[in-house]
Write an enzyme that holds these catalytic residues in place. Structure first.
Site, mmCIF file in Angstrom:
data_model
loop_
_atom_site.group_PDB
_atom_site.id
_atom_site.type_symbol
_atom_site.label_atom_id
_atom_site.label_comp_id
_atom_site.label_asym_id
_atom_site.label_seq_id
_atom_site.Cartn_x
_atom_site.Cartn_y
_atom_site.Cartn_z
ATOM 1 N N ASP B 316 0.855 -1.187 0.000
ATOM 2 C CA ASP B 316 0.000 0.000 0.000
ATOM 3 C C ASP B 316 0.883 1.226 0.000
ATOM 4 O O ASP B 316 1.907 1.241 0.669
ATOM 5 C CB ASP B 316 -0.878 0.000 1.260
ATOM 6 C CG ASP B 316 -2.055 -0.929 1.090
ATOM 7 O OD1 ASP B 316 -2.538 -1.046 -0.043
ATOM 8 O OD2 ASP B 316 -2.448 -1.552 2.092
ATOM 9 N N PHE B 387 -13.607 21.846 7.351
ATOM 10 C CA PHE B 387 -13.703 21.280 6.013
ATOM 11 C C PHE B 387 -14.956 20.418 5.930
ATOM 12 O O PHE B 387 -15.289 19.701 6.860
ATOM 13 C CB PHE B 387 -12.472 20.414 5.737
ATOM 14 C CG PHE B 387 -12.519 19.722 4.404
ATOM 15 C CD1 PHE B 387 -12.048 20.373 3.265
ATOM 16 C CD2 PHE B 387 -13.043 18.444 4.276
ATOM 17 C CE1 PHE B 387 -12.091 19.737 2.042
ATOM 18 C CE2 PHE B 387 -13.088 17.813 3.050
ATOM 19 C CZ PHE B 387 -12.616 18.464 1.930
#
Lengths: 552, 689
Positions: B316, B387
C-alpha cells in the site's frame, strides 16, 4: 606419427564429427517427437497395433505401456532362443534356459550383457529376429522415456505425456532405422563381415582344419553401437576383426555409440525453448567424459611393469591395430554410454584404468549415457542438484520453471536409488556364495573387481564385461538378470512418474531470484553432484578393488 | 492488571536496529544448552526418534553398539557406544533449545490469560456477571476503564483507549472504536479510558492469545512441504549409505578382513547426514521464532517458506511507501501576492486546523518563512470553518477578513473570481507531479497555491532496488489517480503501480500474478482487504486491523508496520538457505570421514590403503573414534548457526549460490579434516587407543 598424437588425432576427429552432426541431428530428433504428421509406414504399424496415434497417455498408462511392451519382449525373446531349432540358420546351436533368461532380459533392457559365446549359442535367425530387433526397440524405449520427461518440463497443467507407441515407432522408424542402414553399408565397405554362412574352413599350416565363424555382422554392428546396445555377434565383440577391422571402423563405432546421446542434449534444448539448457548438460557430460578419458588413457600408458613399458603401455588384452589410445578411447566411450561393446579386455587394464571404466558406470551412465537413458539420468541428477542449489539461494527449489517438491524429490530419489541398491546388494550377496571364488580367474583385489564389475555392468545396463569371471552358473545368470531388470525399469517408472508430476504443474516465471541453469556455476554444481554421489556411495567398494590395486 | 512482554534493553535495541533493515541474529547463549538438557533427555525415547529417519538410524545404531560394548567391553567399544548416544542426545538438544526459546515467550503470554469476569449484556439491556470462560460467540459484553477485555471481539459501541502491550510489547495505548477498521479488540488487553461494548467473536480457548501460545510453543508444528521433501532426500542418502555399509561386510570378508559390527555401525553413523538430520527441526522452529522476535506471528511454517519464494510484493502506498499523511512542501504565490502574503494567509487558514495536512502547512510557514508556529492570543479568537465534503475547503474568519484554503474550483468560486489561467496551470502541474494543490484565498484575492506532497520514506528506493536484485517485483497500490500514482511510483522506485485501486482490483491483480506462477505477498488491515489477504500466498494482517483481516491472513504483524513484509521475505529466504547450506555441509563432511575410517578398516589387509590416511591418525581405533566424536560435536557447534540462520544479504541467485557453495561446500570438505585430526590428538592420549 607417435601413438600419442595418433590418439589425439582420433579424439579430435571424433569430436569434430560429433560437432558437425550436433545441430542437424538434434534438431531433427526434436521435430520427430513433436511433429503431427504420421508416415505411411507408421500408420500401418498403428493399424496393426490398434493404436490411435493422436491420443495421448497419462504417465501411468505410459509407464504401463513401457512395462508391458518390455515384458512381452522378454517372453518372446526367451521363446525365440529356446525354440531356435525350429528356425532356419540355427546350425544346431542351442541356448540353455539360464542363458535364454539372462539374454532375454539383457537385450530388452538395453544391457546386452552376454553370458554365452554367440558363435556356438545363437544362430543367425535368433540374432536377426530376436537380438537385433531388441537392439532397435530397447533403444527406442529409452528415447521415448526421455521424451516423456522432456514433455513434463515443457508442458504445463496437463496430465498427458504423449503416446508411448507413437514415440517408440517414431524413434525406431525415423531415427534408428535410417542411421543404422546407412552405417551398416559404410561398415561393409570398410570390411565388416555380412554373411549368412555359419563359417568358413581354413587349413592351418600344420594341416589341421579350423572353422572361422561368419555372421551378418555389419547390419548388427551398426545398431549395436548406435543404440548403445553392445551385444557382439562374435564373442570377442569389437575386438574381433570381422566386427571392427581397422582404426577407421573403430572410430566410426565410437562415433556411433556416442552420437545419439550427445545430440539428444540439443533436442532437449530445442524442446525446452532454450538451447543453452542443452549445451550446459552437454558440457557436464563432456567434462566427465574428457576427465575419465584422461585418467584411463594415462593409466594405460603408464603401467608399472618393465615389459609393459617396453611395449609402450599396458598392451596385454589390447589389439595392436587400435593401440593404447584407440583402446582407452573405446573403453571410456563404451562405459560412459550404456553400450558395453569392448575392443579390448577391461580385465587386463591397470587398477586405475579398470577403476575408471567402473566409475564411468557408477556415475549412472550419463556422460553422455545410453540412448535416452543418458538424458533422463542426467536430468534426474540435475533435479537433485537443483534441490540443494535452490535451497542455498533461498527459494523452494525449482528447475526449468517447475517446482521440486515432495513428489518430484521422491521420484528422483527412487530413480537414483535403484542402481546402487541392486549393485551393492548383488555384489555383496555374490561374494557370500561359496561358488564365487571358483568362478574367478584372479584372487584378491582383482578377483573382487571382477565380481564388482559384473554387477556394476548389469545394474547400469552397460553390458560390458571385465571378463575373467565365469558367469554361467544359475546364481549369476539369475541375479545379474534381476539386476538388469531392476536397474532399467525402476528408474524408468520413477522418471515417468516424475514427468507426470512435472507436467501438471504450471510454469514458474524466471526472475532475478531464479538460479540460472545455463552458466558455469550450474555446470560445476552438476559435475560435483554426479561425482560426489557416486564417490560417496562406492568408495568403500572401490577401495577394496581398484583403489587397492592402483595403490599397490 | 496486565503484564507486559519484558525485553532486556539489549533486545530492545536489537529490535529497533532490525526495524531499520537487516535480518539480524537471534540470541543464543551456551546456558541454553544446559537448561534444555532435561527436555533433550525426554526426547530420547524411540517414539520421538522415529519421527526423524536419519536420527532413528543413529538411535538404533547406538542401541546396537551398547549391546555389543556390554558383550565385549573395551575402551574403543564403550567409547564408540557412548559417543553414538551423545550424537542422538545432541540432536535432541538442538530441538529442545529451539523449542525452549518459544516456551519462554509462551509463558509470558499465558500470564495475560487470567480468569476474567465479564459483564454480559442481557437482551433487556441489564448486565450479568459471568466468568470469561463461559462467553460464547455473539455475546455482548461491557468493558470500562480498568477492565481487562474478556475475549476477542469487535467493538460495536463506543470508543476507548486500550493498552495492548501484553500482546505487542508496545506501551503506547491504541484507540479502538466501533465501525471501521479499528474495531477489533483482543482478549487479555486492558481498557484504559471510556466504555465500550464488545461483541465476542472467538470461543474460549480459541482466542488470538491461545493461538499465539500454541504457535510459539511449537505445539502445532507440522513439517512444512519443503522440510518433507528434504527429509525424503536425507532418507535416500541414509538408505544408500546403509546399503553401502551392509554390502561392505561381505566385501571385507572376501578380502580377508571381516569387520566388527561396532566399526561398521560407527562408519554408518558417520556417513549418513546426521548434522542436518539433527538440526532440521531446530532450523524450522528457529525460523518461526525469528519472526516472533520481530513481533510477527505466522500461522504456519508453510507461510514462512512461501515468504522466501515470493516474487511479487503488493505494498500500500500510504503508510508503507510514503509517510501516512501528505505534507506541505512548497508555497507558490500568484498575481500580485508575494510568498510572504501567501504564507501569512495559508498559516492563518490552518492555525485551527488539526489535520496533519493543516499542521504541516503551519510547520512549513514557521520553518521556511519565519512565522510563529503557534497562534497568538488574538488569533485564537478567530472562528474556524471546518472542512466539509460539500464546501471542499476550510479556513478562518478573523476581524472581518476571511481566509480559505481548499480545492481550486471551490476556493475560486468562494472568492467570486474567474479561474485564473495562472492558477489553473500551477494546479495542473502539481497534480501531474503527484501532489495535491490547495488554493488559498484571502477575501476576494487569490494568494496562491500550497503544494501538498506524499513524502516517500527514506531508504525505500534502496530497499526496492535490493528486492529487484532478489528477483522480487514490487507493486504499489494506491487510491490516487494514475497520474499521481505514477509520479510517486517513480520517486519510490517501485516496479509497477495500481492506481485508483478498489479491493476487487487488488484481488484481480493477485489472481493474475498467481496465474502466471508467481507467489504474492501483501499487507492489509481492513475488512475489505480480507479476501485479498486470504488469496495472497503470504498475507500479513496488521494487528490494528479488523478481526476479519487477521483471520484471513496467514501472518499478523503485532507492530502493524507494513514495511516489515520485506523482512518477512528475508526471514523466509534465510530459513531455506540455512537448510540448504547445512545439508551441503553435512554431505561434504563425508569425504574426510572416508579418509579417516577406510584406511583404519583395511590397511591391515591392503597396506597400500594406509596411504589414504593423510591425517596421519594415531591408530585404527583412535581414527574411528575421532570421526565419531567429530560427527557428534559438529552438531553442537552448529546449533547457534541453526538457531540464528546463516547470514543473508540480498543478492541475485548466482552470487548467493557461489558464496554458500564456497563456505558450506568447500568448508564442509575441509573442516572435518582439521577437526578429526585435532580430536585424534586428544583421543590418542586415552590409554588403550
Amino acid at each position: 606419427m607417435s601413438p600419442t598424437w595418433a590418439g589425439l588425432a582420433q579424439v579430435g576427429l571424433l569430436l569434430l564429427a560429433l560437432a558437425v552432426v550436433y545441430k542437424p541431428l538434434g534438431d531433427y530428433m526434436a521435430r520427430v517427437f513433436t511433429s503431427a504428421r504420421h508416415l505411411r509406414l507408421e500408420k500401418a504399424v498403428y493399424r496393426v497395433g490398434r493404436v490411435d496415434p493422436d491420443s495421448e497417455q497419462h504417465w501411468k498408462t505410459y509407464a504401463a505401456s513401457v512395462l508391458a511392451f518390455s515384458f512381452v519382449s522378454v517372453v518372446l525373446l526367451y521363446l525365440i532362443q529356446r525354440l531356435q531349432h525350429l528356425l532356419p540358420f540355427d546350425f544346431g546351436r542351442t541356448a540353455s534356459p539360464g542363458v535364454a533368461f539372462n539374454t532375454a532380459i539383457s537385450f530388452v533392457t538395453n544391457t546386452n550383457w552376454q553370458s554365452y559365446v554367440p558363435e556356438t549359442t545363437m544362430g543367425h535367425a535368433v540374432q536377426m529376429l530376436g537380438l537385433t530387433v531388441q537392439n532397435f526397440v530397447s533403444a527406442a524405449v529409452g528415447l521415448a522415456v526421455a521424451m516423456a520427461l522432456v514433455r513434463g518440463f515443457v508442458r504445463a497443467k496437463t496430465d498427458r505425456l504423449g503416446n508411448f507407441w507413437v514415440d517408440l515407432t517414431r524413434g525406431t522408424v525415423r531415427v534408428l532405422l535410417p542411421l543404422a542402414f546407412v552405417f551398416a553399408i559404410v561398415l561393409i565397405a570398410l570390411g565388416v563381415v555380412q554373411s549368412l554362412k555359419s563359417g568358413v574352413d581354413v587349413t592351418n599350416p600344420d594341416g589341421s582344419v579350423s572353422r572361422i565363424a561368419l555372421a551378418p555382422a555389419a547390419s548388427q554392428e551398426a545398431i549395436k553401437e548406435l543404440g548403445t546396445n553392445g551385444g557382439g555377434i562374435f564373442n570377442a565383440n569389437s575386438a574381433h576383426p570381422f566386427e571392427n577391422p581397422s582404426s577407421w571402423t573403430n572410430l566410426i563405432e565410437i562415433f556411433l555409440l556416442t552420437v545419439i546421446p550427445v545430440c539428444l542434449t540439443r533436442t532437449f534444448g530445442v524442446l525446452v525453448g532454450n538451447k543453452r539448457q542443452g549445451t550446459v548438460l552437454l558440457t557436464v557430460m563432456g567434462v566427465l567424459w574428457g576427465g575419465m578419458l584422461t585418467v584411463i588413457w594415462w593409466a594405460e600408458s603408464h603401467p608399472n611393469g618393465p615389459l609393459a613399458l617396453l611395449a609402450g603401455g599396458a598392451m596385454e588384452g589390447k589389439e595392436v591395430r587400435f593401440g593404447i589410445a584407440g583402446s582407452a578411447l573405446f573403453a571410456n566411450a563404451t562405459t560412459s554410454t550404456s553400450t558395453g561393446a569392448v575392443n579390448s579386455m577391461h580385465d587386463s587394464f591397470s587398477g586405475l584404468g579398470g577403476g575408471g571404466t567402473l566409475l564411468n558406470m557408477m556415475f549412472g551412465e550419463l556422460s553422455p549415457g545410453g540412448v535416452g537413458s543418458g538424458l533422463y539420468s542426467m536430468l534426474v541428477v540435475a533435479i537433485i542438484a537443483m534441490f540443494l542449489a535452490g535451497l542455498m539461494v533461498g527459494r523452494t527449489p525449482e528447475y526449468l520453471g517447475k517446482k521440486l517438491g515432495k513428489r518430484e524429490v521422491t521420484c528422483a530419489a527412487v530413480a537414483i536409488l535403484a542402481m546402487p541398491t541392486v549393485l551393492l546388494l548383488g555384489t555383496g550377496a555374490a561374494l557370500l556364495m561359496p561358488d564365487t571364488a571358483g568362478a574367478l580367474n584372479n584372487p584378491g583385489a582383482h578377483g573382487f573387481s571382477e565380481v564388482l564389475y559384473a554387477y556394476t555392468s548389469a545394474s547400469n545396463n552397460n553390458g560390458s564385461a571385465f571378463a575373467g569371471i565365469t558367469v554361467t552358473n544359475d546364481w549369476f545368470q539369475s541375479t545379474l538378470g534381476l539386476c538388469m531388470a531392476f536397474g532399467r525399469f525402476v528408474p524408468i517408472t520413477a522418471v515417468l512418474c516424475l514427468a507426470g508430476s512435472l507436467a501438471v504443474q504450471r510454469k514458474v516465471p524466471e526472475t532475478a531470484g531464479t538460479l540460472p541453469t545455463t552458466g558455469p556455476l550450474f555446470a560445476t554444481m552438476l559435475v560435483g553432484t554426479v561425482v560426489l554421489v557416486a564417490a560417496l556411495t562406492f568408495i568403500p567398494a572401490l577401495a577394496l578393488g581398484p583403489i587397492a590395486e592402483a595403490l599397490a | 492488571m496486565t503484564t507486559t512482554v519484558t525485553r532486556t534493553p539489549e533486545e530492545e535495541t536489537r529490535r529497533h536496529v532490525e526495524h531499520a533493515g537487516r535480518v539480524g541474529a537471534g540470541v543464543f547463549s551456551p546456558g541454553q544448552l544446559v537448561s534444555s538438557l532435561p527436555g533433550a533427555l525426554r526426547k530420547l525415547g524411540p517414539r520421538h526418534q522415529a519421527r526423524n529417519p536419519v536420527m532413528f538410524v543413529v538411535w538404533v545404531g547406538s542401541l546396537l553398539a551398547t549391546v555389543l560394548a556390554i558383550g565385549d567391553p573395551g575402551v574403543f567399544s564403550i567409547g564408540t557406544a557412548l559417543w553414538l548416544w551423545f550424537t542422538v542426545l545432541f540432536a535432541s538438544l538442538a530441538e529442545a533449545v529451539a523449542e525452549g526459546r518459544g516456551k519462554a515467550q509462551a509463558e509470558t503470554l499465558r500470564r495475560t490469560k487470567k480468569d476474567t469476569v465479564a459483564r454480559r449484556l442481557r437482551a433487556d439491556g441489564s448486565q450479568e456477571r459471568v466468568p470469561g470462560a463461559d462467553l460464547r460467540i455473539g455475546d455482548l459484553v461491557v468493558v470500562e476503564a480498568g477492565d481487562v477485555i474478556p475475549g476477542d471481539g469487535d467493538v460495536v459501541e463506543g470508543i476507548a483507549t486500550v493498552d495492548e502491550s501484553a500482546i505487542t510489547g508496545e506501551s503506547a495505548p491504541v484507540i479502538r472504536e466501533s465501525g471501521g477498521d479499528r474495531s477489533a479488540v483482543t482478549g487479555g488487553t486492558t481498557v484504559l479510558s471510556d466504555r465500550i461494548v464488545v461483541k465476542i467473536s472467538a470461543r474460549p480457548g480459541e482466542s488470538f492469545v491461545d493461538r499465539m501460545i500454541a504457535l510459539v510453543e511449537g505445539a502445532q508444528r507440522q513439517k512444512t512441504p519443503n522440510e518433507i521433501a528434504l527429509t525424503i532426500l536425507l532418507s535416500t542418502l541414509t538408505i544408500i549409505f546403509l546399503l553401502a555399509v551392509v554390502a561392505l561386510q561381505p566385501m571385507a570378508a572376501f578380502a580377508g578382513s571381516r569387520q566388527s559390527v561396532i566399526v561398521l555401525t560407527a562408519l554408518l553413523v558417520c556417513l549418513i547426514p546426521t548434522t542436518i538430520g539433527a538440526l532440521l527441526s531446530a532450523i524450522g522452529i528457529a525460523g518461526m521464532d525469528r519472526l516472533v522476535q520481530r513481533n510477527v506471528l505466522a500461522t504456519s511454517g508453510r507461510a514462512v517458506e512461501a515468504a522466501g519464494d515470493v516474487s511479487t510484493l503488493l505494498l500500500d502506498k500510504t503508510g508503507t511507501i510514503t509517510f501516512g499523511n501528505r505534507r506541505a512542501t512548497e508555497l507558490i504565490p500568484v498575481g500580485q501576492s508575494t510568498v510572504q502574503d501567501l504564507a501569512r494567509a495559508a498559516r492563518l487558514s490552518s492555525l485551527a486546523d488539526g489535520t496533519p495536512e493543516g499542521r504541516s502547512i503551519v510547520e512549513l510557514c514557521a520553518t521556511e518563512h519565519g512565522l510563529p508556529a503557534s497562534p497568538s492570543e488574538h488569533e485564537r479568537g478567530g472562528e474556524f470553518v471546518e472542512f466539509s465534503a460539500q464546501t471542499r475547503m476550510s479556513g478562518v474568519d478573523l476581524d472581518g477578513t476571511s481566509v480559505r484554503k481548499g480545492a481550486a474550483s471551490a476556493v475560486t468560486a468562494w472568492a467570486g473570481q474567474d479561474v485564473l489561467p495562472e492558477v489553473d496551470e500551477i494546479v495542473e502541474r502539481i497534480s501531474s507531479e503527484g501532489g495535491t494543490p490547495l488554493v488559498v484565498a484571502e477575501g476576494t484575492v487569490i494568494r496562491g497555491v500550497v503544494r501538498l506532497s506524499d513524502v516517500v520514506k527514506p531508504g525505500m528506493r534502496e530497499r526496492f532496488g535490493e528486492l529487484r536484485a532478489m528477483g522480487i517485483r514490487t507493486v504499489m497500490i494506491t487510491g490516487d489517480n494514475p497520474l499521481t500514482a505514477k509520479a510517486i511510483a517513480g520517486q519510490a522506485g517501485v516496479d509497477d503501480f495500481l492506481a485508483e485501486a478498489k479491493p476487487e482490483d487488488k484481488m484481480a491483480l493477485i489472481k493474475k500474478e498467481q496465474e502466471g506462477g508467481r507467489l504474492v505477498a501483501m499487507t492489509g488491515d481492513g475488512t475489505n482487504d480480507a479476501p485479498a489477504l486470504a488469496q495472497a500466498d503470504v498475507g500479513v494482517a496488521m494487528n490494528t486491523g479488523t478481526m476479519a483481516a487477521k483471520e484471513a491472513g496467514n501472518m499478523v504483524d503485532l507492530d502493524s508496520n507494513p514495511t516489515k513484509l520485506i523482512e518477512i521475505v528475508e526471514i523466509g529466504k534465510q530459513l531455506l538457505i540455512t537448510r540448504g547450506a547445512l545439508t551441503t555441509f553435512s554431505i561434504a563432511n563425508d569425504l574426510a570421514k572416508y579418509f579417516a575410517i577406510l584406511p583404519a578398516m583395511f590397511a591391515g589387509i591392503h597396506p597400500q590403503l594406509g596411504r589414504l590416511d593423510i591425517m596421519a591418525l594415531h591408530s585404527p581405533s583412535s581414527a574411528i573414534l575421532s570421526a565419531v566424536i567429530f560427527n557428534a560435536l559438529i552438531i553442537v557447534a552448529l546449533i547457534p548457526l541453526a538457531l540464528r540462520g546463516v547470514r543473508y544479504r540480498p543478492a541475485d541467485a548466482r552470487s548467493l549460490l557461489r558464496r554458500n557453495l564456497l563456505i558450506y561446500g568447500l568448508g564442509g570438505i575441509v573442516t572435518p579434516f582439521v577437526g578429526i585430526w585435532l580430536i585424534d590428538l586428544l583421543v590418542r592420549l586415552i590409554p588403550g587407543m
